[in-house]
Scaffold this motif. Structure first.
Motif, mmCIF file in Angstrom:
data_model
loop_
_atom_site.group_PDB
_atom_site.id
_atom_site.type_symbol
_atom_site.label_atom_id
_atom_site.label_comp_id
_atom_site.label_asym_id
_atom_site.label_seq_id
_atom_site.Cartn_x
_atom_site.Cartn_y
_atom_site.Cartn_z
ATOM 1 N N ALA B 130 -53.472 -58.854 30.663
ATOM 2 C CA ALA B 130 -52.038 -58.967 30.333
ATOM 3 C C ALA B 130 -51.834 -59.868 29.121
ATOM 4 C CB ALA B 130 -51.278 -59.519 31.530
ATOM 5 N N ARG B 131 -52.654 -60.953 29.114
ATOM 6 C CA ARG B 131 -52.552 -61.896 27.969
ATOM 7 C C ARG B 131 -52.939 -61.196 26.665
ATOM 8 N NH1 ARG B 131 -55.446 -65.234 24.991
ATOM 9 N NH2 ARG B 131 -57.409 -64.553 25.889
ATOM 10 N N VAL B 132 -54.068 -60.451 26.755
ATOM 11 C CA VAL B 132 -54.538 -59.727 25.557
ATOM 12 C C VAL B 132 -53.473 -58.726 25.121
ATOM 13 C CG1 VAL B 132 -56.274 -58.074 24.737
ATOM 14 C CG2 VAL B 132 -56.976 -60.076 26.062
ATOM 15 N N GLU B 133 -52.938 -58.020 26.137
ATOM 16 C CA GLU B 133 -51.897 -57.017 25.818
ATOM 17 C C GLU B 133 -50.670 -57.689 25.199
ATOM 18 O OE1 GLU B 133 -51.086 -54.849 29.404
ATOM 19 O OE2 GLU B 133 -53.014 -53.803 29.342
ATOM 20 N N ALA B 134 -50.321 -58.854 25.756
ATOM 21 C CA ALA B 134 -49.155 -59.594 25.229
ATOM 22 C C ALA B 134 -49.409 -60.040 23.790
ATOM 23 C CB ALA B 134 -48.881 -60.802 26.113
ATOM 24 N N GLU B 135 -50.651 -60.524 23.592
ATOM 25 C CA GLU B 135 -50.989 -60.958 22.219
ATOM 26 C C GLU B 135 -50.940 -59.784 21.254
ATOM 27 O OE1 GLU B 135 -54.677 -63.068 22.273
ATOM 28 O OE2 GLU B 135 -53.726 -64.933 22.957
ATOM 29 N N ALA B 137 -49.188 -57.064 21.680
ATOM 30 C CA ALA B 137 -47.778 -56.706 21.507
ATOM 31 C C ALA B 137 -47.094 -57.650 20.529
ATOM 32 C CB ALA B 137 -47.076 -56.760 22.863
ATOM 33 N N LYS B 138 -47.497 -58.966 20.663
ATOM 34 C CA LYS B 138 -46.915 -59.980 19.775
ATOM 35 C C LYS B 138 -47.300 -59.665 18.321
ATOM 36 C CE LYS B 138 -47.084 -64.888 18.818
ATOM 37 N NZ LYS B 138 -47.985 -66.020 18.912
ATOM 38 N N ARG B 139 -48.609 -59.367 18.176
ATOM 39 C CA ARG B 139 -49.101 -59.055 16.815
ATOM 40 C C ARG B 139 -48.388 -57.825 16.252
ATOM 41 N NH1 ARG B 139 -54.202 -61.149 18.127
ATOM 42 N NH2 ARG B 139 -54.902 -59.192 19.062
ATOM 43 N N THR B 140 -48.276 -56.797 17.152
ATOM 44 C CA THR B 140 -47.606 -55.554 16.727
ATOM 45 C C THR B 140 -46.156 -55.844 16.318
ATOM 46 O OG1 THR B 140 -48.942 -54.427 18.390
ATOM 47 C CG2 THR B 140 -47.137 -53.164 17.448
ATOM 48 N N ALA B 141 -45.502 -56.670 17.183
ATOM 49 C CA ALA B 141 -44.100 -57.014 16.889
ATOM 50 C C ALA B 141 -43.987 -57.767 15.572
ATOM 51 C CB ALA B 141 -43.549 -57.859 18.025
ATOM 52 N N GLU B 142 -44.932 -58.715 15.390
ATOM 53 C CA GLU B 142 -44.933 -59.497 14.143
ATOM 54 C C GLU B 142 -45.139 -58.584 12.933
ATOM 55 O OE1 GLU B 142 -46.484 -63.863 15.746
ATOM 56 O OE2 GLU B 142 -47.904 -62.473 14.782
ATOM 57 N N ASN B 143 -46.105 -57.624 13.119
ATOM 58 C CA ASN B 143 -46.390 -56.677 12.030
ATOM 59 C C ASN B 143 -45.152 -55.834 11.722
ATOM 60 O OD1 ASN B 143 -48.960 -57.509 11.623
ATOM 61 N ND2 ASN B 143 -49.878 -56.018 13.032
ATOM 62 N N ASP B 144 -44.555 -55.358 12.862
ATOM 63 C CA ASP B 144 -43.345 -54.522 12.690
ATOM 64 C C ASP B 144 -42.249 -55.283 11.947
ATOM 65 O OD1 ASP B 144 -44.664 -52.566 13.953
ATOM 66 O OD2 ASP B 144 -43.577 -52.707 15.882
ATOM 67 N N LEU B 145 -42.103 -56.572 12.374
ATOM 68 C CA LEU B 145 -41.077 -57.424 11.765
ATOM 69 C C LEU B 145 -41.362 -57.627 10.270
ATOM 70 C CD1 LEU B 145 -38.565 -59.102 12.636
ATOM 71 C CD2 LEU B 145 -40.081 -61.070 12.782
#
Lengths: 144, 225
Positions: B130-135, B137-145
């Protein structure tokens, strides 16, 4: 010398000791022994009913008589209060319990001889005191 | 007292002398021996022998009594030891049952622990995932942003460039049109001509400056990525 003695004791070996000691100390010529208080009570009942002169002059009763329906104190009580008294009677036992001794006094016992390996000195002392018991002048005495 | 005649007395004395057979027991004490010295001696011998026999028997009987007493004591001691042994055996049996129960409880507890430990490990793995997935997702979100910001920036730049180019072209066209009108109407073009030349120069300079700035920004953005 005592005319006749009855010993009531469940230990047959003590019958021999008592007989030899009485003979050597010249306490009595006639000694009768029984192993149960029931048998002794029957004998006294018969003597009492027939007013017999065969009854002994002195009776030594063991405190705990195995195989009997009552103990030595009860036998003394019966002899004294049911079968006419007129005998010198007491306990000969290895026990030295004051409680039992007071019960024996209440039942009418005149002496308490403590059984041990060296019975002769006590019997000799008893022989000296016997006349006092016969005359009912001597109080209850314990021979230690 | 018992009285024997002379013949009986002689027979008794003879029996004692020849076969060592003498009277025994308390009966001796009731025999009348008065007036007969020989018979009195015989009775005294019988009494002595009887006393010896009784004394010996008394000693032996006492010894037997003592042995019996010791045996009884030993028997009592044995019974006591046996009872103690039985009590101890019972206690050991009870303790064994208790240990078995405790052992079973411990095994059950151990199994529970192992199961909980396994569950914990699984939960930890899930948590890690879950942590890896969250990270991610965070990276993806950051990239998207980042992409969104860049896109917005690019659009803004495009708009600025378009507006600027529009302004430049419009100003250029207006100035050129005014200069053209002045030329065709033969009006004084000295001021408007120099102004047009200046304006055109400035516009070109600004246009290239804008293009240069845009290219620079793009290059800088690529290097940062």
């Amino acid at each position: 010398m005592i005319e006749s003695i009855l010993l009531v004791d469940d230990e047959n070996l003590f019958h021999l000791v008592f007989e030899d000691a009485c003979s050597l100390l010249e306490i009595s010529l006639s000694l009768q022994t029984v192993s149960s208080s029931d048998e002794a009570a029957k004998m006294f009942k018969k003597w009492y009913e027939t007013n017999s002169k065969d009854k002994p002059e002195c009776v030594f009763v063991d405190l705990n008589i195995i195989g009997s329906s009552f103990d030595g104190i009860e036998l003394i009580r019966k002899i004294n209060f049911e079968y006419g008294n007129h005998v010198v009677i007491g306990i000969i036992s290895s026990s030295n319990e004051p409680e039992e001794q007071s019960k024996a006094i209440q039942a009418g016992a005149q002496f308490w001889i403590i059984k041990s390996d060296d019975i002769e000195p006590r019997l000799e002392e008893f022989k000296k005191d016997y006349q006092g018991y016969k005359n009912r002048t001597l109080p209850f005495k314990i021979y230690r | 007292m018992i009285t024997f005649n002379k013949n009986t007395k002689q027979q008794l004395i003879s029996l004692c002398k020849t076969r060592n057979l003498c009277l025994e027991g308390n009966i001796i004490k009731v025999i009348d021996y008065s007036g007969d010295t020989e018979f009195e001696q015989y009775i005294q011998t019988c009494l002595e022998k009887d006393k010896d026999v009784r004394r010996k028997r008394l000693e032996i009987t006492k010894q037997i009594q003592q042995k019996n007493t010791e045996l009884e004591k030993l028997n009592l001691e044995n019974e006591r030891i046996l009872e103690d042994l039985q009590v101890t055996l019972k206690e050991v049996g009870d303790a064994k049952i208790s240990y078995e129960v405790q052992n079973r409880e411990l095994i059950a507890w151990k199994e529970d622990n192992e199961r909980i430990s396994l569950e914990l490990q699984q939960e930890m793995l899930k948590s890690e995932q879950a942590r890896v997935e969250a990270e991610n997702a965070k990276r993806t979100a950051e990239n998207d942003l980042d992409v969104l910001q860049k896109r917005t920036q690019t659009k803004l730049i495009e708009r600025i460039v378009k507006v600027s180019l529009g302004v430049i072209v419009t100003v250029g066209l207006i100035t050129t049109l005014m200069y053209g009108i002045a030329l065709f109407t033969e009006k004084d073009t000295q001021i408007i001509g120099s102004t047009w030349a200046n304006m055109f120069g400035i516009l070109l300079t600004n246009a290239f400056s804008i293009i240069g700035t845009i290219m620079g920004v793009k290059y800088a953005s690529k290097e940062t990525e």
